[in-house]
Design an enzyme around this catalytic site. Structure first.
Site, PDB file in Angstrom:
ATOM      1  N   HIS A  20      42.063  -1.694  40.406  1.00  0.00           N
ATOM      2  CA  HIS A  20      43.072  -0.500  40.488  1.00  0.00           C
ATOM      3  C   HIS A  20      44.348  -0.930  40.011  1.00  0.00           C
ATOM      4  O   HIS A  20      45.132  -1.626  40.867  1.00  0.00           O
ATOM      5  CB  HIS A  20      42.818   0.225  41.701  1.00  0.00           C
ATOM      6  CG  HIS A  20      41.678   0.724  42.240  1.00  0.00           C
ATOM      7  ND1 HIS A  20      41.507   2.054  41.895  1.00  0.00           N
ATOM      8  CD2 HIS A  20      40.716   0.320  42.687  1.00  0.00           C
ATOM      9  CE1 HIS A  20      40.367   2.298  42.475  1.00  0.00           C
ATOM     10  NE2 HIS A  20      39.666   1.346  43.139  1.00  0.00           N
ATOM     11  N   ARG A  22      46.835   0.694  39.001  1.00  0.00           N
ATOM     12  CA  ARG A  22      47.875   1.931  39.333  1.00  0.00           C
ATOM     13  C   ARG A  22      49.049   2.279  38.224  1.00  0.00           C
ATOM     14  O   ARG A  22      48.327   2.859  37.444  1.00  0.00           O
ATOM     15  CB  ARG A  22      48.680   1.437  40.654  1.00  0.00           C
ATOM     16  CG  ARG A  22      47.965   0.895  41.729  1.00  0.00           C
ATOM     17  CD  ARG A  22      46.823   1.888  42.620  1.00  0.00           C
ATOM     18  NE  ARG A  22      46.445   1.295  43.736  1.00  0.00           N
ATOM     19  CZ  ARG A  22      45.520   2.064  44.245  1.00  0.00           C
ATOM     20  NH1 ARG A  22      44.725   3.049  43.975  1.00  0.00           N
ATOM     21  NH2 ARG A  22      45.189   1.330  45.465  1.00  0.00           N
ATOM     22  N   ASN A  52      41.410   6.477  38.904  1.00  0.00           N
ATOM     23  CA  ASN A  52      42.107   7.270  39.956  1.00  0.00           C
ATOM     24  C   ASN A  52      43.668   7.036  40.198  1.00  0.00           C
ATOM     25  O   ASN A  52      44.069   6.893  41.137  1.00  0.00           O
ATOM     26  CB  ASN A  52      41.358   7.223  41.253  1.00  0.00           C
ATOM     27  CG  ASN A  52      41.393   5.484  42.054  1.00  0.00           C
ATOM     28  OD1 ASN A  52      41.656   4.725  41.020  1.00  0.00           O
ATOM     29  ND2 ASN A  52      41.494   5.640  43.313  1.00  0.00           N
ATOM     30  N   ASP A 235      37.261  -4.697  43.766  1.00  0.00           N
ATOM     31  CA  ASP A 235      37.820  -3.504  44.155  1.00  0.00           C
ATOM     32  C   ASP A 235      39.172  -3.618  44.424  1.00  0.00           C
ATOM     33  O   ASP A 235      39.619  -3.214  45.654  1.00  0.00           O
ATOM     34  CB  ASP A 235      37.115  -2.667  45.237  1.00  0.00           C
ATOM     35  CG  ASP A 235      37.386  -1.180  45.346  1.00  0.00           C
ATOM     36  OD1 ASP A 235      38.267  -0.682  44.816  1.00  0.00           O
ATOM     37  OD2 ASP A 235      36.851  -0.629  46.219  1.00  0.00           O
ATOM     38  N   PRO A 251      43.229   3.653  52.373  1.00  0.00           N
ATOM     39  CA  PRO A 251      42.108   2.525  52.252  1.00  0.00           C
ATOM     40  C   PRO A 251      42.327   1.500  51.019  1.00  0.00           C
ATOM     41  O   PRO A 251      42.758   2.199  50.011  1.00  0.00           O
ATOM     42  CB  PRO A 251      40.856   3.379  51.947  1.00  0.00           C
ATOM     43  CG  PRO A 251      41.404   4.662  51.360  1.00  0.00           C
ATOM     44  CD  PRO A 251      42.655   5.057  51.914  1.00  0.00           C
TER      45      PRO A 251
HETATM   46  C1  NCD Z   1      40.372   2.737  46.230  1.00  0.00           C
HETATM   47  C2  NCD Z   1      42.047   2.937  46.094  1.00  0.00           C
HETATM   48  O1  NCD Z   1      42.797   2.853  46.670  1.00  0.00           O
HETATM   49  O2  NCD Z   1      42.008   3.363  44.894  1.00  0.00           O
HETATM   50  N1  NCD Z   1      40.364   2.379  47.880  1.00  0.00           N
HETATM   51  C3  NCD Z   1      39.148   1.848  48.294  1.00  0.00           C
HETATM   52  O3  NCD Z   1      39.415   1.773  49.510  1.00  0.00           O
HETATM   53  N2  NCD Z   1      38.341   1.263  47.670  1.00  0.00           N
HETATM   54  C4  NCD Z   1      39.417   3.871  45.769  1.00  0.00           C
HETATM   55  C5  NCD Z   1      37.911   3.262  45.823  1.00  0.00           C
HETATM   56  O4  NCD Z   1      37.669   2.502  45.270  1.00  0.00           O
HETATM   57  O5  NCD Z   1      37.184   4.120  46.473  1.00  0.00           O
HETATM   58 ZN    ZN Z   2      37.908   1.145  43.831  1.00  0.00          ZN
HETATM   59 ZN    ZN Z   3      35.496   3.217  45.631  1.00  0.00          ZN
END
Ligand code: NCD
Ligand code: ZN
Ligand code: ZN
Length: 359
Positions: A20, A22, A52, A235, A251
């Protein structure tokens, strides 16, 4: 234990299909360039970024804009498109992959997910599931049953649409077994190495899917050792330290800078062999993203075989915290090359001009 201390390995470039970066409305957490810096520091030359963002990438226009921005990075950039309200957006964007979140299921229902799957089958794209069925969430509780229920749903989508399916950040050994033959799966460093007992920091250890019990974690490690896992992916999900220390932490865990070293630690511990490391974090993920990261194309990573202590403060991106703080990892990334140019060496990301993909 291996007697390779202080020697070096040249490995193919590593590929992380789940990060991510961002930017945009969440640039205060991380930016595209910050994320690329973390990747280079971690020996990663290609990434699959998640949709996202703020706004969520649900249209062809946003997909194109983001790909255009990603193409200016010093690494190979790919993007998983978000679920569109109108599947026509998929035909317009022609993404290589689409990411399904539990939130999408809540918002549009499984019927819409199946429609997206049918469009994906036509376009030849990959359907990537964050596989937790929200029907099983109880308040803040997201039990393992949510993952198993989603696996069953995803299997139905595979059967009815014939589209290729990938289940990301799976946490249960059972999922690895159940997905055999119809889906590929990846696991994260945190679900392999951290659990509800050994990870104590309320904010830093908070992640979706949740960390599991030590027993389930050991089961996942055994599945990895048995060759039942296709891909290793971080992730990498940056939030600010202030957010992570708050009463209601979001999270997400940061690990991109050290994920390769954590995997090499599993090599040293005898859980996987060196071929597995390359297969899990380079070959298989490069095929899923459709990128070519061979040494012969000037994409490679040099690793020094020494033990070091993980320090979030030494990370190269914006996210300087990690639940792996203090971990003794093995195999320090000392250089990363993309397209024949060294972008990272001896702890410095020193040339941030774009990598031009001549493929
Ligand atoms: C991810 C996020 O912060 O974009 N968070 C996470 O806990 N993994 C979203 C995701 O991968 O589900
Ligand atoms: Zn993720
Ligand atoms: Zn995820």
């Amino acid at each position: 234990p291996l007697q390779l201390s202080n020697s070096y390995l040249i490995l193919p470039g590593f590929v992380d299909i789940h990060v991510h970066f961002r930017d945009w409305g969440l640039a205060y957490k991380e930016t595209l360039m910050g994320g690329a810096r973390s990747a280079l520091a971690g020996g990663v030359v290609a990434v699959g970024d998640m949709p996202n963002t703020k706004p969520h990438i649900r249209t062809a226009e946003l997909y194109r804009r983001r790909m255009e921005e990603g193409s200016r990075l010093p690494i190979i950039y790919r993007l998983h498109m978000g679920v569109p309200e109108d599947v026509g957006e998929l035909h317009a964007a022609k993404p290589r992959s689409v990411k399904i979140y539990p939130e999408d299921v809540e918002r549009y229902g499984w019927g819409h997910v199946e429609a997206v799957g049918r469009a994906c089958a036509e376009l030849g794209c990959l359907l990537v599931f964050h596989c937790e069925d929200p029907a099983y969430f109880r308040g803040g509780d997201r039990p393992p049953e949510a993952e198993l229920a989603c696996v069953e749903r995803a299997w139905a989508v595979a059967r009815r649409t014939g589209t290729r399916i990938h289940l990301t950040h799976v946490t249960l050994p059972q999922t690895a077994e159940l997905s055999r033959g119809w889906a590929t799966v990846d696991v994260t460093p945190h679900h392999l190495l951290l659990d509800r007992e050994n990870c104590r920091h309320r904010g830093l250890c908070h992640v979706n899917p949740r960390l599991r019990t030590p027993e389930l974690r050991r089961g996942l490690l055994a599945a990895l050792a048995a060759g039942m896992i296709d891909v290793y992916a971080t992730d990498h999900a940056p939030h600010t330290l202030e957010e992570k220390n708050s009463g209601d932490p979001p999270p997400g865990i940061c690990s991109l800078d050290v994920a390769l070293s954590l995997l090499l630690s599993l090599w040293r511990a005898g859980v996987v062999d060196l071929g597995d490391v390359v297969r899990l974090y380079s070959c298989r993920p490069s095929r899923l993203l459709g990128v070519d990261v061979g040494i012969e194309r000037g994409l490679f990573t040099v690793v020094k075989l020494e033990e070091f202590v993980v320090r979030g403060g030494e990370f190269a991106g914006s996210c300087l915290h990690t639940p792996f703080e203090g971990f003794r990892a093995f195999g320090r990334v000392v250089a990363t090359a993309v397209g024949g140019r060294v972008y990272f060496s001896n702890g410095e990301v020193y040339d941030i001009s774009p990598h031009v993909d001549r493929a």
